[in-house]
Design a protein around this motif. Sequence first.
Motif, PDB file in Angstrom:
ATOM      1  N   ASP A 190      44.651  38.178  41.114  1.00  0.00           N
ATOM      2  CA  ASP A 190      44.002  39.235  40.013  1.00  0.00           C
ATOM      3  C   ASP A 190      42.389  38.301  39.622  1.00  0.00           C
ATOM      4  N   ASN A 191      42.480  36.809  39.615  1.00  0.00           N
ATOM      5  CA  ASN A 191      41.744  36.598  39.097  1.00  0.00           C
ATOM      6  C   ASN A 191      40.415  36.149  40.173  1.00  0.00           C
ATOM      7  N   LYS A 192      39.817  36.610  41.063  1.00  0.00           N
ATOM      8  CA  LYS A 192      39.517  35.626  41.768  1.00  0.00           C
ATOM      9  C   LYS A 192      37.950  36.279  41.281  1.00  0.00           C
ATOM     10  N   GLU A 198      41.696  29.198  34.173  1.00  0.00           N
ATOM     11  CA  GLU A 198      42.977  30.081  33.454  1.00  0.00           C
ATOM     12  C   GLU A 198      44.068  29.442  34.136  1.00  0.00           C
ATOM     13  N   VAL A 199      43.667  30.053  36.016  1.00  0.00           N
ATOM     14  CA  VAL A 199      44.255  29.600  37.026  1.00  0.00           C
ATOM     15  C   VAL A 199      44.646  28.019  37.251  1.00  0.00           C
ATOM     16  N   VAL A 227      47.574  26.642  35.027  1.00  0.00           N
ATOM     17  CA  VAL A 227      48.359  26.656  35.808  1.00  0.00           C
ATOM     18  C   VAL A 227      49.053  26.163  36.514  1.00  0.00           C
ATOM     19  N   ARG A 228      48.048  26.234  37.252  1.00  0.00           N
ATOM     20  CA  ARG A 228      48.900  25.519  38.077  1.00  0.00           C
ATOM     21  C   ARG A 228      49.192  23.951  38.317  1.00  0.00           C
ATOM     22  N   LYS A 250      38.309  32.306  33.794  1.00  0.00           N
ATOM     23  CA  LYS A 250      39.655  33.408  33.992  1.00  0.00           C
ATOM     24  C   LYS A 250      39.866  32.419  35.186  1.00  0.00           C
ATOM     25  N   GLN A 252      50.418  35.271  41.209  1.00  0.00           N
ATOM     26  CA  GLN A 252      49.183  37.001  40.577  1.00  0.00           C
ATOM     27  C   GLN A 252      48.103  36.719  39.763  1.00  0.00           C
ATOM     28  N   MET A 253      47.759  35.284  39.722  1.00  0.00           N
ATOM     29  CA  MET A 253      46.339  35.028  39.180  1.00  0.00           C
ATOM     30  C   MET A 253      45.655  35.057  40.239  1.00  0.00           C
ATOM     31  N   LYS A 289      53.728  34.082  38.240  1.00  0.00           N
ATOM     32  CA  LYS A 289      52.632  33.405  37.652  1.00  0.00           C
ATOM     33  C   LYS A 289      51.441  33.433  38.222  1.00  0.00           C
ATOM     34  N   TYR A 290      50.916  32.102  38.691  1.00  0.00           N
ATOM     35  CA  TYR A 290      50.532  31.630  39.458  1.00  0.00           C
ATOM     36  C   TYR A 290      50.067  32.409  40.104  1.00  0.00           C
TER      37      TYR A 290
END
Length: 79
Positions: A68-70, A32-33, A36-37, A29, A64-65, A61-62
Motif C-alpha cells: 500500500d505505501n509504495k 512507517e513501513v 514496522v519492519r 508512509k 500489507q504496508m 501488517k508489514y
Amino acid sequence: MSTVQDATKELYRKRIEAREDHIRESWVKAMEVQLVREELEKCRKGEGPNALENCKWLAEKYSQMLQDNKLKGYKIIET
C-alpha cells in the motif's frame, strides 16, 4: 497584465505546495513501513523458535504496508 502574472504566480505556488505535501506524505508512509519492519525484526529475535506464530500479525501488517505505501512520484505520465 499584473493580474495575469499574479494569477500565474499563485497557480505556481499552489502547485509547489501540493508537490511538497505529496512528497511529505509519501515519506511519512515510507518511514512507517520502516518502523514496522524494525519491530518485526525485534519480535523475531525476541520470540526465537515461536516467532512464526507470535509475530505473524506483524509480518502480515508489514506485507500489507509494503503493497500500500509504495513511494510514488508526483507527476503522473499517461501513456
